[in-house]
Design an enzyme around this catalytic site. Structure first.
Site, PDB file in Angstrom:
ATOM      1  N   CYS A   1       0.807  -1.227   0.000  1.00 46.88           N
ATOM      2  CA  CYS A   1       0.000   0.000   0.000  1.00 46.88           C
ATOM      3  C   CYS A   1       0.837   1.273   0.000  1.00 46.88           C
ATOM      4  O   CYS A   1       0.534   2.242  -0.692  1.00 46.88           O
ATOM      5  CB  CYS A   1      -0.948   0.000   1.189  1.00 46.88           C
TER       6      CYS A   1
ATOM      7  N   HIS B   1      -2.003   1.136   7.050  1.00 47.06           N
ATOM      8  CA  HIS B   1      -2.412   1.207   5.647  1.00 47.06           C
ATOM      9  C   HIS B   1      -2.162   2.622   5.128  1.00 47.06           C
ATOM     10  O   HIS B   1      -2.048   3.564   5.904  1.00 47.06           O
ATOM     11  CB  HIS B   1      -3.897   0.838   5.537  1.00 47.06           C
TER      12      HIS B   1
ATOM     13  N   ASP C   1      -8.236   4.911  -2.909  1.00 45.28           N
ATOM     14  CA  ASP C   1      -7.319   3.875  -2.426  1.00 45.28           C
ATOM     15  C   ASP C   1      -6.989   2.957  -3.602  1.00 45.28           C
ATOM     16  O   ASP C   1      -7.761   2.054  -3.935  1.00 45.28           O
ATOM     17  CB  ASP C   1      -7.980   3.084  -1.289  1.00 45.28           C
TER      18      ASP C   1
END
Length: 628
Positions: free
Chosen positions: A187, A229, A244
């Protein structure tokens, strides 16, 4: 926020796969920034300055977004314009919480208009440098939204989640250049690449970090320690928006060893009141919500995954993920726009519940048959599904804490979910049900249901129960009698004994030669242990759908008695009742009436002469006679 060594995280969504998420390593104490080794095995030491969310904007501007020499400055940007420093979110960026159910996105996006651009971005194949890649992508993008979209599309379809790197972070670089060259990252790398590409395209973009309900998340868990994250905010049309790209790109399997590209539109410019459902930023201003949520609220809130919203579902009750049973029962309901099919699994089976489909959602009562903690999953699919969408996707997960068991609510194995009539049975031609509820209670063991049939259909029914008394298929059919009056059908049910029964209803078009299709079912409950109804008489193919038995309804006749017969039949010339002797019935106002004596025989047949000139009789009904 400070740079972690990143590590990925995904969320199981049977039967569809999983969202992704990255855990960040321990953060260094503020101030002293140890050198971070850049790139795999190069051994070069580069000092990276780390600036926390609350650093003042001026300082960030001077340091060109705090990336020091890594970020291309205005003058050496090879013709790229200089990007303004991101302004912190203000009042006009905020959206009301809870979600107003209007839109899944934080600004209007016409996906059809973007199709050409999407297709172009997917085909761009430049990996020698980030600058060249951005140049190629921007060729077809005019507005800021189109620029962000092209970057988003490219990343979601070309960078895969690095499951190996996730398990071995010392080898991992999340620098945009390295992520592009490797074609994979966690991520952290997705978010840094996104931020860097936007800044080259002249778009303000910020990498955000925080907690996410992704891979490994357990219903009701708490979040402690460092964030796990990373995602982005982009500045478009005077407002901040969230996205995202890690979760947009695909999913990781349950064992976290295999990544599958599965594009997810939901995470592009997601409405902040929905994004907060599984993303909690370290700096609460980046929730972009009014009011903001506390970490406790985030932990306690129900997790609705992207399928929930993509399928047009609006709300679920209860709103907390852990449900305690009351007297052995727990209830869940879901609201949706219309025409959605649902199913559920409690500990992997749908035996211990009653689910009813509503015009705008569903209601479910759960009766666990063991105490303890049970996982409850709820699945949905659109009713007019394209073949590709024709699978149930998990939309909700609860934990049911059961303190006591209601043994009386143990349902027959043959009960099929959903129970009772619904828009679905209506669509199949069963209108105006006399009983709208899924459960019928009868004290004397008899009940009658009526429907108006909107189509030219034949109806088939069967009655089922569990245990040693389970009915042979043939008997299961004979405990239900159909009576047709024009377009109305009445189903008379006579139960053979007390207990829980399932009445299943099937249909087919009269013009169809094929099999009957199952449509829906009811649960019929009778507690009266005195109940003992015999089956209805057996009927043969010459017994037409609109004939009607007025008497005797019981398929078992008393021995050595005179029995009165009264049958509604049309279009025939002569009716005989065949016992030891033969008794003709006489026609009276559309009914054939008469008496027969049951002495000395085990079976009684009703026979018809369809034509006065023929000597040929057809059997239409058969009764049994009680043995002495």
């Amino acid at each position: 926020g400070s740079k972690g060594d990143g590590n990925g995280n995904s969320r199981s969504q049977p039967p569809q796969g999983t969202d992704l998420n990255g855990r960040r390593g321990p953060t260094d104490p503020r101030g002293q920034t140890p050198p971070i080794t850049s790139g795999p095995d190069k051994g070069t030491q580069v000092t990276v300055e780390i600036h926390h969310e609350d650093t003042s904007p001026q300082l960030i501007k001077r340091l060109s977004l705090g990336k020091g020499s890594q970020r291309l400055r205005g003058h050496d940007n090879k013709g790229f314009q200089k990007t303004e420093a991101p302004r912190p979110p203000g009042a006009k960026d905020l959206h009301a919480y809870p979600w107003d159910k209007s839109s899944l996105k934080s600004m209007p996006v016409d996906l059809q208009q973007l199709e050409k651009l999407d297709a172009y971005a997917l085909k761009v194949n430049v990996t020698n440098s980030v600058e060249e890649l951005v140049k190629a992508l921007l060729k077809q993008a005019r507005t800021d939204l189109e620029k962000v979209r092209a970057i988003w599309m490219w990343i979601c379809h070309h960078i895969e989640y690095d499951v190996v790197g996730y398990h071995n972070k010392s080898q991992l670089s999340s620098k945009p250049r390295d992520v592009l060259q490797m074609g994979k990252s966690i991520c952290e790398g997705y978010a840094e690449l996104f931020e860097h590409m936007c800044s080259l395209a002249g778009i303000q973009c910020k990498k955000l970090s925080g907690h996410a309900k992704g891979y490994g998340y357990k219903t009701g868990q708490t979040f402690t320690g460092d964030s796990d994250h990373a995602w982005n905010a982009v500045y478009l049309e005077g407002r901040w928006h969230l996205l995202d790209s890690t979760w947009g790109s695909g999913s990781v399997d349950d064992s976290f060893t295999k990544f599958t590209y599965r594009y997810n539109e939901f995470y592009f410019l997601t409405h902040p009141a929905l994004f907060i459902n599984n993303h909690f930023p370290d700096n609460s201003n980046w929730q972009l919500l009014k009011p903001t949520l506390t970490l406790k609220e985030f932990e306690n809130n129900m997790l609705h995954n992207s399928n929930f919203y993509t399928l047009g579902l609006l709300a679920a009750r209860p709103e907390t993920p852990v449900i305690r049973t009351v007297n052995g029962k727990a209830s869940v309901s879901v609201d949706c726009r219309s025409g959605t099919l649902f199913m559920f699994k409690l500990k992997g089976t749908d035996e211990h519940g009653l689910m009813t489909l509503k015009r705008h959602g569903m209601e479910l009562d759960i009766y666990p048959q063991k105490t303890g903690s049970h996982k409850l999953e709820i699945f949905a699919k659109p009713s007019k599904a394209e073949a590709s969408d024709d699978v149930y996707k998990c939309v909700l997960e609860y934990v049911v804490e059961c303190e006591s068991v209601d043994k009386a609510m143990r349902f027959p194995k043959d009960l099929h979910q959903p129970v009772g009539p619904s828009w679905f049975s209506e669509r199949q031609g069963f209108l105006r049900p006399s009983h709208a509820e899924p459960v019928l209670h009868t004290n004397d063991g008899r009940c009658s249901l009526t429907f108006t049939l909107s189509k030219d259909i034949s109806v088939l029914t069967s009655l089922h129960t569990d245990g040693s008394s389970s009915l042979a298929e043939d008997m299961g059919r004979r405990h239900v009698l159909q009576v047709h009056r024009r377009n109305q059908v009445e189903l008379k049910v006579h139960l053979p004994h007390a207990g829980n029964f399932v009445l299943k209803i099937y249909s087919k078009k009269k013009s169809d030669p094929g099999n009957y299709d199952y449509i829906f079912n009811y649960l019929i409950r009778c507690l009266n242990t005195e109940v003992k109804w015999p089956a209805f008489p057996r009927s043969y193919s010459k017994w037409l759908q609109d004939y009607e038995i007025l008497e005797p309804l019981s398929g078992l006749l008393p021995a050595n008695r005179n029995v009165q017969f009264k049958l509604k039949m049309h279009g025939i010339a002569k009716v005989l009742v065949q016992a030891e002797n033969t008794y003709p019935l006489t026609q009276n106002k559309g009914c054939w009436e008469g008496t027969c004596n049951t002495s000395g025989c085990r079976e009684v047949f009703v026979m018809v002469h369809e034509n006065a000139n023929h000597s040929f009789y057809s059997h239409v009904l058969k009764y049994e006679v009680e043995t002495q």
